[in-house]
Each structure stands twice: as structure tokens, then as C-alpha cells.
Design a protein around this motif. Structure first.
Motif, mmCIF file in Angstrom:
data_model
loop_
_atom_site.group_PDB
_atom_site.id
_atom_site.type_symbol
_atom_site.label_atom_id
_atom_site.label_comp_id
_atom_site.label_asym_id
_atom_site.label_seq_id
_atom_site.Cartn_x
_atom_site.Cartn_y
_atom_site.Cartn_z
ATOM 1 N N GLU A 331 2.406 26.611 7.370
ATOM 2 C CA GLU A 331 1.917 25.245 7.225
ATOM 3 C C GLU A 331 1.237 24.999 5.867
ATOM 4 O OE1 GLU A 331 2.503 22.847 9.260
ATOM 5 O OE2 GLU A 331 3.459 24.091 10.795
ATOM 6 N N ASN A 333 1.722 26.642 2.764
ATOM 7 C CA ASN A 333 2.424 26.929 1.510
ATOM 8 C C ASN A 333 3.653 26.052 1.356
ATOM 9 O OD1 ASN A 333 1.052 29.561 0.387
ATOM 10 N ND2 ASN A 333 1.265 29.873 2.592
ATOM 11 N N GLU A 334 3.908 25.684 0.116
ATOM 12 C CA GLU A 334 5.095 24.898 -0.206
ATOM 13 C C GLU A 334 5.930 25.663 -1.213
ATOM 14 O OE1 GLU A 334 3.941 21.064 -1.566
ATOM 15 O OE2 GLU A 334 3.060 20.454 0.358
ATOM 16 N N SER A 336 9.539 25.070 -3.704
ATOM 17 C CA SER A 336 10.698 24.302 -4.170
ATOM 18 C C SER A 336 11.841 25.275 -4.453
ATOM 19 C CB SER A 336 10.329 23.532 -5.439
ATOM 20 O OG SER A 336 11.472 22.893 -5.977
ATOM 21 N N GLU A 357 12.440 20.461 6.995
ATOM 22 C CA GLU A 357 11.098 21.002 6.772
ATOM 23 C C GLU A 357 10.898 22.306 7.533
ATOM 24 O OE1 GLU A 357 8.658 20.085 4.653
ATOM 25 O OE2 GLU A 357 10.251 18.781 3.892
ATOM 26 N N LYS A 360 12.629 25.060 5.679
ATOM 27 C CA LYS A 360 11.856 25.468 4.502
ATOM 28 C C LYS A 360 10.701 26.381 4.909
ATOM 29 C CE LYS A 360 12.784 21.302 1.745
ATOM 30 N NZ LYS A 360 12.183 20.077 1.143
ATOM 31 N N LYS A 361 10.022 26.025 6.003
ATOM 32 C CA LYS A 361 8.919 26.865 6.482
ATOM 33 C C LYS A 361 9.435 28.239 6.907
ATOM 34 C CE LYS A 361 6.178 22.939 8.154
ATOM 35 N NZ LYS A 361 5.662 22.228 9.356
ATOM 36 N N ILE A 364 9.967 30.278 3.799
ATOM 37 C CA ILE A 364 8.665 30.738 3.281
ATOM 38 C C ILE A 364 8.186 31.943 4.077
ATOM 39 C CG2 ILE A 364 6.213 30.140 3.100
ATOM 40 C CD1 ILE A 364 7.085 27.281 2.412
#
Length: 468
Positions: A331, A333-334, A336, A357, A360-361, A364
Motif C-alpha cells: 500500500e 510504495n509506488e 513506475s 492497481e 502493480k501492487k 511491488i
């Protein structure tokens, strides 16, 4: 060979390798001569083909293979020596020039690779920063210790025969069971004998039993006497006793009487056996000792039990901590990820599209997980895989794998790639939970056993187990 590196995007670095003719010409000549000696060419005896002929027919492929071997070796050595922390594999840059690999052209080669740098552990939120977590500690385990001591004494105890019914959980009652036929109705039920634990009786039937002694009898149906969870055992016992089958197997020809569980039965009490708890003496301590642990006293026993119980609760607390760590990392960290890396390494054969989303999580978390595995230098031995597969096999049979199948099935599982992969993942996850929980900053909160169980249920509402 010249190698340079520069940052071209927030998460992408570019490595540039330049090869001059002086970097490969001598090696090329040696490879050319080697091919001339070892390859059969039509019209020439082996090893007698002119170098000029070999260069004309195979020069391009020899140079191509040579250049890319040098390129791969140098790139791998450079990335390793520089300690570059990148994700996925290097991919050719979109601006990469194409070459003819004409050996006569003496080309200057320049190869450009993109590296996805991703996110490092040092900048990961939830790990390097914002890394303080509540950690639940159970300290008062005296009740658990007492219960385990009683369980061990019960297991290693003996049964004593009594004349009167003793209403205790470990009491065993054996009955001769017949149909309670009378002048008005008769039932086709063959007599059989069976033993029951006190905990298998219904409340009403248990109340009636309390006043009985050996030789007394009463009438009740199976539904009236036995709890639903244990009624199937009565049916199986009836089939075995009345079919002459052995080894605990049901006969294919034996049949259960119609409406069996509702037939009035006469229960004649044959024996009452009450378990006597084992004394805490030298023989008992010897029986509960393991191959590597010798227990000589009650103090030794309680100390070992306490250690095992606290370890069990620590594992549960670690599961909660790791689960919260997992959620925070995803939740907080982002990242690209350029489309070219998404297409090459994430979607692979799928049609190109934007990641959701949740995807992407997931990426990560996978990146951070792999970095943590590398950080802690986690690996798995063949013996650990074998042991994990054995535990899995045991679970299929409720902890009791038939000896005649165990070894054969275990060897089959060891050769199964999917089973091995699952075993490795379980082992690595277990190790990762322990190391991460040990490394994070923890703020201890003392809780009771009941409170810890409640937290676990809230944390894992579906399964009650760790999910990563």
C-alpha cells in the motif's frame, strides 16, 4: 571495450558497451583458424580449407557468435562488479543500431541495454522507513502448561475397571447392544459389542448412564444415545461385527438395517474403564523424553513444554506481523514500470495493456520479496524439500500415512516439478516470515491467549492462517 552507464528515466538506467576492432580481431582470427581445422568443407580435405574460403562462407556467423559472447561476458562481469541492483533482465534499448557483422568491414560496435532499477530495500516504505510494528506477546501460559501436562499423563496413563459409571471425559464404557424387541414389534438387528468414550454420548443418555453399574441395561436408539458426529462409527462397527470382516474394513455384503439409527436398542453395560493419570515418576519422564532431549524431573518437563508453547505463540505473532508488513509494503510504495518491461516480463504472451492497481501492487511485493530472499541469503536444501513433501503427504492421510504407500508416494512427489516448486515456496515463505519478523522494529504488546486467537481470526478471516 568501453562501458558507460547513465540514468535515462526515473526507474531506468542505460548501459552502453563499445567494441572496437582491436577488441575482437585477434580472437576472430583464432576462431576462424579453429573452424578451418575442425570443420568439413565440401571439396576440401578436413582441415585443409583456405582461411579465405572459411571467412567467405562462415565469417559472419563466427564473428556474430564471438561478439555476443564477449558482449554477454563483459556485461555480466560489469553488472556484478559494480553491484548494480536491477530488476528483471537487461533488454536491448529501443535505439539499438543493427549491424551486418561483415568481418571485412571492421565495424565499430555499440550495444545499448536498458536496466529497470525498480525499488531498493533502502528506500522501501514498511522496511527501511515506516517500519515500526505492533508485536503481540503471550507470557502467561501456565494454563496451557497444566493442560499439556494433564494430556501427557492421560496418554501415558492406564485404564482401571470400575463397578459403577464414572462420568468423566476419559471414561470408556463397553456395551452389548441388541434390538429391544417386544410383543408388539420386532427389529432385524444382530447383536454387537462396542466401546464408547464418555464424550460421545448425548446429554440425555449420559444423564441416564450416571446411575448405572456393570450389568445394568437401558433402552435408547442410536440417535438418542450417540452424538451425530460419532454415529457413523456405530454403523461401521455394526457392519464389521456382523459380516465377519477383519482389519477394520466394511464387508461389501453386510447391510445396515432400515432406519437403523432410530431403532430402539437394548444397551447392556459390560465394563466401565476409567483412565488413571500416569504418576510423575522416573518411568513417565523417560517415556516422554525424545531422542535428543532427556527429561528427568517435573521442572524439566514444564520448562520444555513452556518453551514449545511460547515458540508456537511466537510463530502466530510472526504471521500477524508479516501479514501487516506485506500489506504496508504493497500500500505504501509506488513503482513506475515502463511499458517495454511490462510487455517483456509481466504480460509476456498476453496482449499489451495497462496494469491494474492490484497487479502493480503484486509486482511491488514480488520485487521486494525477491530482494529480501537475496538479502537474507535464503536457500532450500534437498533434505528440506523431502521433509516438506513428507509433511504434505502426511496431511493427505490425517497424519498417518500407510507404510506400504509412504516411500513410493514420496519418491513420486519428489520427481513432480509442481510438488517440488510448492514445497520450495512453502519453505522459503516460512524462513522469510521468521527473518523479516526478527529484523523489523517491534513494539511489544502483551496479550492473553484468547486475545491473540481473536487477533488471528480478524487478521485472517477466511482461513486463520498466514496467506503470503
Amino acid at each position: 571495450m568501453e562501458i558507460t552507464r547513465e540514468r535515462i528515466e526515473p526507474t531506468v538506467e542505460q548501459v552502453r558497451l563499445q567494441l572496437h576492432p582491436s577488441d575482437y580481431q585477434e580472437d576472430y582470427k583464432r576462431e576462424l583458424a579453429k573452424a578451418a581445422k575442425s570443420t568439413d568443407f565440401k571439396g576440401f580435405r578436413k582441415g585443409k580449407a583456405p582461411i579465405s574460403f572459411v571467412q567467405k562462407t562462415q565469417g559472419t556467423s563466427i564473428l556474430y557468435n564471438l561478439i555476443f559472447k564477449k558482449l554477454n561476458d563483459q556485461l555480466e562481469e560489469y553488472l556484478k562488479s559494480e553491484g548494480i541492483d536491477y530488476i528483471f533482465s537487461p533488454i536491448p534499448a529501443e535505439s539499438q543500431k543493427q549491424y551486418s557483422f561483415n568481418p571485412l568491414a571492421r565495424e565499430e560496435f555499440e550495444f545499448v541495454f536498458d536496466l529497470f532499477m525498480g525499488i531498493s530495500l533502502d528506500e522501501t516504505k514498511g522496511w527501511a522507513e515506516d517500519n515500526e510494528y505492533e508485536y503481540f506477546v503471550v507470557k502467561d501460559v501456565e494454563k496451557d502448561i497444566d493442560e499439556e501436562v494433564e494430556r501427557l499423563r492421560n496418554v501415558h496413563g492406564t485404564f482401571l475397571d470400575e463397578e459403577n459409571v464414572v462420568p468423566e471425559g476419559s471414561t470408556l464404557l463397553s456395551f452389548e447392544i441388541n434390538a429391544a424387541n417386544n410383543s408388539e414389534e420386532s427389529f432385524d438387528v444382530n447383536p454387537f459389542n462396542m466401546r464408547f468414550l464418555w464424550t460421545e454420548f448425548t446429554e440425555d443418555f449420559a444423564e441416564k448412564l450416571k446411575s448405572l453399574k456393570v450389568g445394568d441395561e437401558l433402552v435408547a436408539s442410536i440417535n438418542e444415545a450417540i452424538l451425530a458426529d460419532f454415529q457413523r462409527n456405530v454403523e461401521k462397527e455394526y457392519l464389521q461385527k456382523n459380516s465377519g470382516s477383519e482389519g477394520g474394513e466394511e464387508s461389501e455384503t453386510a447391510e445396515i438395517p432400515e432406519n437403523f439409527n432410530n431403532i430402539p436398542l437394548k444397551w447392556i453395560l459390560e465394563t466401565v474403564s476409567v483412565r488413571k493419570l500416569a504418576d510423575l515418576n522416573e518411568e513417565f519422564f523417560k517415556n516422554i523424553s525424545g531422542p535428543d532431549i532427556e527429561i528427568k524431573s517435573e521442572e524439566d518437563m514444564r520448562g520444555l513444554i513452556e518453551k514449545n508453547i511460547l515458540h508456537d505463540y511466537q510463530q502466530r505473532s510472526n504471521q500477524i506481523l508479516f501479514h501487516r508488513f506485506h500489506k504496508r509494503v504493497k500500500e505504501s510504495n509506488e513503482l513506475s514500470i515502463p511499458d517495454r518491461f511490462v510487455e517483456e516480463f509481466i504480460l509476456k504472451d498476453q496482449e499489451m495493456r495497462a496494469l491494474t492497481e492490484e497487479e502493480k501492487k503484486g509486482v511491488i511485493w514480488e520485487i521486494i520479496t525477491n530482494k529480501l530472499i537475496e538479502h537474507f541469503k535464503l536457500d532450500v536444501t534437498e533434505e528440506e524439500i523431502r521433509q516438506q513433501l513428507f509433511f504434505t503427504l502426511q496431511s493427505y492421510f490425517g497424519g498417518q500415512t500407510p507404510p506400504q504407500f509412504a516411500e513410493t508416494m514420496l519418491e513420486r512427489m519428489i520427481k513432480d516439478e509442481d510438488a517440488r516448486r510448492d514445497a520450495v515456496n512453502r519453505i522459503i515463505t516460512t524462513k522469510l516470515i521468521f527473518h523479516v519478523s526478527d529484523a523489523l522494529k517491534k513494539v511489544e504488546t502483551e496479550v492473553s491467549i484468547e486475545e491473540l486467537e481473536g487477533i488471528l481470526r480478524a487478521e485472517f478471516p477466511e482461513t486463520g492462517d498466514e496467506e503470503e
